[in-house]
Design an enzyme around this catalytic site. Structure first.
Site, mmCIF file in Angstrom:
data_model
loop_
_atom_site.group_PDB
_atom_site.id
_atom_site.type_symbol
_atom_site.label_atom_id
_atom_site.label_comp_id
_atom_site.label_asym_id
_atom_site.label_seq_id
_atom_site.Cartn_x
_atom_site.Cartn_y
_atom_site.Cartn_z
ATOM 1 N N CYS A 115 13.545 10.980 7.335
ATOM 2 C CA CYS A 115 13.642 10.363 8.805
ATOM 3 C C CYS A 115 14.742 10.351 9.402
ATOM 4 O O CYS A 115 15.143 10.339 10.769
ATOM 5 C CB CYS A 115 13.098 9.073 8.830
ATOM 6 N N GLU B 162 10.484 0.930 10.206
ATOM 7 C CA GLU B 162 11.485 1.921 9.923
ATOM 8 C C GLU B 162 10.811 3.208 10.257
ATOM 9 O O GLU B 162 10.005 3.901 9.358
ATOM 10 C CB GLU B 162 12.055 1.714 8.610
ATOM 11 N N SER C 8 6.199 6.977 10.540
ATOM 12 C CA SER C 8 6.065 7.649 11.911
ATOM 13 C C SER C 8 6.006 6.590 13.041
ATOM 14 O O SER C 8 5.441 5.558 12.566
ATOM 15 C CB SER C 8 4.885 8.718 12.163
ATOM 16 N N THR C 9 6.545 7.116 13.968
ATOM 17 C CA THR C 9 6.770 6.090 15.146
ATOM 18 C C THR C 9 5.191 5.808 15.628
ATOM 19 O O THR C 9 4.929 4.644 15.978
ATOM 20 C CB THR C 9 7.608 6.415 16.211
ATOM 21 N N GLU D 291 11.093 23.817 17.542
ATOM 22 C CA GLU D 291 11.530 23.946 16.196
ATOM 23 C C GLU D 291 11.528 25.581 16.039
ATOM 24 O O GLU D 291 10.258 25.976 15.965
ATOM 25 C CB GLU D 291 10.781 23.212 15.282
ATOM 26 N N LYS E 192 1.012 -1.114 -0.168
ATOM 27 C CA LYS E 192 0.005 -0.046 -0.013
ATOM 28 C C LYS E 192 0.770 1.319 -0.008
ATOM 29 O O LYS E 192 1.633 1.400 0.842
ATOM 30 C CB LYS E 192 -0.812 -0.166 1.149
#
Ligand code: ADP
Length: 473
Positions: A299, A265, A244-245, A375, A190
């Site tokens: 990432c 990952e 994403s985690t 940030e 996907k």
């Protein structure tokens, strides 16, 4: 919706764009009846609407992959012949690289030259590389005694569910398809809902290369429906995911239902440490590459920079900010961090309000911790000397880390001490299809690329053979 449709991409390439799920080597009707629109990010117009697969399509895709996995048509394809198929796929991707690069540039927004020379070059190399591995996957014989022969087979896993992100659409598909197919598995993949087009085009090349029906199936659709149905599907034996985690955790939970093998990952917040003896020109160059490549959408981006005091002034030598508002924003964060108790090393003497130019002087906090550094998008950096390693490791992530030093002993001892799956010495973001990629801690499970990826797509079977009866004769 007719299918496929002819599109003219921005560089005047005309091609046939499939828009439906790809199951059993056919583009089939979406059973959900829903669509998702891919958007030209430059002008915010819809490029094309793509059928969105629902759980019913996932069921069909999994059934096709299961059938293909058990079929003699795929089982009888030897490792060598899988290599031939992958090499043929590489050649077809090379033939159509301008189309694939155009689609990804359009769909993802990355510069065409980057899509062509980096992403597509890697797609071609990966399929060639894993084509080379396909007939070199074998186990061991393990001697124990004369009465016994033991050997291992590196067997296929079965149906692999692969869920990929939007930052390198075709390339992420190749990272996952290459080793899975080299090892003889079948796949339901996907792509991200933001960037479905290049993988659907790739499906036409997979068919053209000669892969039997059902070996690779592509379902489009949102993560919450199409993605979740793959992660939890009882007919899928392995799940591989990138991004994403948070989503990685949800996928891991869903995959627990039938104890799927898993490769994740996930995210990163990678440090870049500049020691006092570093070659500063190199450190500055790679710091830029490390955070700005692919518009910062990587990432492994080295987004936390630690610079030794003695190198700092030279390192941050910089011009004005982009606007008065941005300069004021930086100074507001500076005041807020001071209120939170940060110790200031540099930055108290900011230009007066009536000074010309949107300058903010470099700001350094000695004891910056993660909570104090939002940030900021400005010359705002924590400096740490003795504790560079501790600071570098002070994160829940562990994907990449960059070290800049000319001292060979320091380079290797720090590399060993850093808690990350990838360490760059005097560079950032280096990656190669033959070299493993993956993270420690919340950055993932398992490794992609290189020979290591083969173990993510095989399972070990051990065979014990009793020779004792013959020894007695
Ligand atoms: P982003 O936040 O950048 O969109 P995600 O990690 O959410 O990144 O998405 C990466 C991939 O995971 C996409 O293909 C997306 O559709 C898919 N995805 C998102 N949520 C889920 C989920 N709950 N289950 C399975 N796949 C998901």
């Amino acid at each position: 919706m007719t299918q496929p449709i002819e599109l003219t991409a921005p560089n005047n390439t005309t091609y046939l764009q499939p828009t439906r799920p790809f199951i059993n080597n056919e583009f089939v009707l979406s059973l959900s009846g829903q669509t998702l629109s891919t958007v030209n990010l430059f002008v915010e117009s819809v490029i094309v609407s793509v059928s969105s697969a629902g759980p019913d399509n996932s069921d069909l895709a999994v059934a096709a992959a299961q059938k293909a996995f058990k079929s003699s048509e795929w089982k009888s394809v030897t490792g060598y012949d899988r290599g031939v198929l992958l090499t043929r796929l590489a050649e077809l991707c090379d033939r159509d690289k301008h189309i694939l690069a155009t689609i990804d540039a359009w769909d993802n927004g990355k510069p065409y030259e980057q899509a062509l020379n980096e992403d597509l070059a890697e797609v071609v190399s990966i399929f060639r590389y894993y084509g080379g591995w396909a007939d070199k996957i074998h186990g061991q014989t393990i001697p124990t005694s004369d009465a016994k022969l033991a050997y291992t087979r590196h067997a296929t896993i079965g149906v692999c569910g692969q869920i990929i992100p939007w930052n390198y659409p075709a390339m992420m598909a190749a990272w996952k398809l290459g080793p899975a197919l080299a090892c003889g598995n079948t796949v339901v993949i996907k792509e991200a809902e933001q960037t479905p087009l290049s993988i659907l085009y790739l499906a036409t090349l997979i068919r053209e290369a000669g892969f039997p029906a059902g070996v690779v199936n592509v379902v489009n659709g949102p993560g919450a429906t199409a993605g979740a149905s793959i992660a939890s599907h009882p007919g899928i034996d392995k799940i591989a995911f990138t991004r994403s985690t948070i989503t990685g955790r949800a996928i891991m939970k869903a995959a627990a239902s039938n104890l799927k093998t898993i490769t994740l990952e996930t995210g990163g917040k990678s440090p870049l440490v500049v020691f006092e003896d570093a070659n500063l020109d190199q450190a500055v160059k790679w710091s830029h590459v490390g955070i700005m490549s692919n518009m910062g959408q990587i990432c492994t981006s080295t987004s936390r920079i630690y610079v030794h005091d003695s190198a700092y002034e030279t390192f941050v030598n910089h011009g004005p900010q982009v606007s008065a508002a941005q300069r004021d924003r930086i100074l507001r964060y500076f005041e807020a961090a001071k209120k939170e108790g940060a110790t200031i090393v540099l930055g108290e003497n900011q230009p007066p309000n009536n000074a010309k130019g949107y300058f903010a002087h470099p700001i350094i906090f000695k004891d910056t911790d993660r909570n104090m550094t939002p940030e900021v998008f400005g010359p705002f950096v924590g400096i740490h000397q003795q504790d560079a390693i501790d600071k570098a490791n002070d994160t829940e992530y562990g994907l990449g880390a960059a070290i800049f030093t000319e001292n060979i002993t320091r380079a290797h001892t720090v590399a060993a001490a850093i808690e990350a799956g990838i360490v760059w010495i005097n560079s950032s973001q280096d990656s190669h299809f033959a070299i493993p990629f993956g993270g420690y801690k919340q950055s993932g499970i398992g490794r992609e690329l290189g020979e290591y990826a083969l173990s993510a797509y095989t399972q070990v079977k051990v065979v014990h053979v009793n020779l004792g009866t013959w020894l007695q004769i």
